[in-house]
Design a protein around this motif. Sequence first.
Motif, PDB file in Angstrom:
ATOM      1  N   GLY A  10     -32.067  24.520  10.598  1.00 52.90           N
ATOM      2  CA  GLY A  10     -31.378  24.964   9.947  1.00 52.90           C
ATOM      3  C   GLY A  10     -31.311  23.757   9.209  1.00 52.90           C
ATOM      4  N   LEU A  11     -32.326  22.561   9.369  1.00 55.56           N
ATOM      5  CA  LEU A  11     -32.162  21.182   9.133  1.00 55.56           C
ATOM      6  C   LEU A  11     -32.778  21.252   7.520  1.00 55.56           C
ATOM      7  CD1 LEU A  11     -31.545  18.177   9.025  1.00 55.56           C
ATOM      8  CD2 LEU A  11     -34.488  17.882   9.616  1.00 55.56           C
ATOM      9  N   SER A  12     -32.073  21.363   6.240  1.00 54.86           N
ATOM     10  CA  SER A  12     -32.012  21.115   4.891  1.00 54.86           C
ATOM     11  C   SER A  12     -32.720  19.802   4.378  1.00 54.86           C
ATOM     12  CB  SER A  12     -31.303  22.618   4.055  1.00 54.86           C
ATOM     13  OG  SER A  12     -31.029  23.536   5.099  1.00 54.86           O
ATOM     14  N   VAL A  13     -34.180  19.989   3.781  1.00 58.05           N
ATOM     15  CA  VAL A  13     -34.179  19.037   3.454  1.00 58.05           C
ATOM     16  C   VAL A  13     -34.662  19.428   1.852  1.00 58.05           C
ATOM     17  CG1 VAL A  13     -34.529  17.718   5.519  1.00 58.05           C
ATOM     18  CG2 VAL A  13     -36.044  18.794   4.576  1.00 58.05           C
ATOM     19  N   LEU A  14     -34.315  18.035   0.935  1.00 58.95           N
ATOM     20  CA  LEU A  14     -34.992  18.123  -0.185  1.00 58.95           C
ATOM     21  C   LEU A  14     -35.399  17.087  -1.201  1.00 58.95           C
ATOM     22  CD1 LEU A  14     -33.259  20.286  -3.320  1.00 58.95           C
ATOM     23  CD2 LEU A  14     -33.605  17.825  -4.190  1.00 58.95           C
ATOM     24  N   LYS A  15     -36.662  17.458  -1.915  1.00 61.28           N
ATOM     25  CA  LYS A  15     -36.629  15.771  -2.780  1.00 61.28           C
ATOM     26  C   LYS A  15     -36.915  16.616  -4.479  1.00 61.28           C
ATOM     27  CE  LYS A  15     -41.317  14.728  -0.974  1.00 61.28           C
ATOM     28  NZ  LYS A  15     -42.421  13.410  -0.037  1.00 61.28           N
ATOM     29  N   THR A  16     -36.432  15.491  -5.465  1.00 57.89           N
ATOM     30  CA  THR A  16     -36.174  16.009  -6.586  1.00 57.89           C
ATOM     31  C   THR A  16     -38.023  15.949  -7.734  1.00 57.89           C
ATOM     32  OG1 THR A  16     -35.889  14.011  -7.132  1.00 57.89           O
ATOM     33  CG2 THR A  16     -34.094  15.817  -6.898  1.00 57.89           C
ATOM     34  N   THR A  17     -39.008  14.834  -5.941  1.00 57.58           N
ATOM     35  CA  THR A  17     -40.081  14.174  -7.382  1.00 57.58           C
ATOM     36  C   THR A  17     -41.498  14.257  -5.952  1.00 57.58           C
ATOM     37  OG1 THR A  17     -41.878  13.152  -8.868  1.00 57.58           O
ATOM     38  CG2 THR A  17     -39.230  12.085  -7.639  1.00 57.58           C
TER      39      THR A  17
END
Length: 318
Positions: free
Chosen positions: A164-171
């Motif tokens: 459950g290591l949730s990661v996000l980048k917007t670009t």
Amino acid sequence: MAQQEVVEGFKFEQRHGKERVRVARVWKTRQGQHFVVEWRVGITLFSDCVNSYLRDDNSDIVATDTMKNTEMFACGCVKVYAKAKECSDILSAEDFAILLAKHFVSFYKKVTGAIVNIVEKPWERVIVDGQPHEHGFKLGSEKHTTEAIVQKSGSLQLTSGIEGLSVLKTTQSGFVNFIRDKYTALPDTRERMLATEVTALWRYSYESQYSLPQKPLYFTEKYQEVKKVLADTFFGPPNGGVYSPSVQNTLYLMAKATLNRFPDIAYVSLKMPNLHFLPVNISNKDGPIVKFEDDVYLPTDEPHGSIQASLSRLWSKL
């Protein structure tokens, strides 16, 4: 680890254990600081107890209730309350799993091997007025996992992981030049959001209990360090980041960085679903009603792309 036997003209393989035993442990220092862990423990035993399956004879079975009581109160020993007091030092999930597995294979003559799985809830110390609180904790997100496989010979397989290591980048993400046919609707893009929920497993190279590092909380520190390497590789430098041409390439770089950084890790497996953020498009027959410029998205997690791979050293037995 399981051994097949021939019984009554059939191949027979068995195991038994206890699952989802929950235990919390609090340690208190003389200075008043508290430490807490919450574990969900599962135990599987391999043992010579064929008679319990074939006939009315349970004399070789370690009862699953005994396993539960051992986990909750004895830190790997049967004498419940006295031995619980002996667990005075803070333990990592890995060390606790090894203790439990070692107990079962050494204490019970009929047990030839044990598997102990632990999932640790992420209780994190809170900060109040800029200072760590003595006994206050909040629940984090990703979970620390481990599995210890111990055999009576002393051999060991130790695996740790993250759920459950949730990661996000917007670009700094894109996906172009993939196979196209009459069913392909996805356009090429060099600008998109990238989000995933990482499930990671890594196997340590230690093959016996006697080769383990003696540093206290070694594996707890290693867990934090691996998590940081995975996240840092995903995001890239704080200014500018790093471009991801695909989830597949980012996954490989994360696994490679882990093996390069930690020589005592022999194998890494990563599962990284592609959780889509779809650009919103509001239009009618005359064209777009509102023009969006990579700023409004529809988050979706079903269906999602499923990407996973593993990486191991050439000398690894895996």
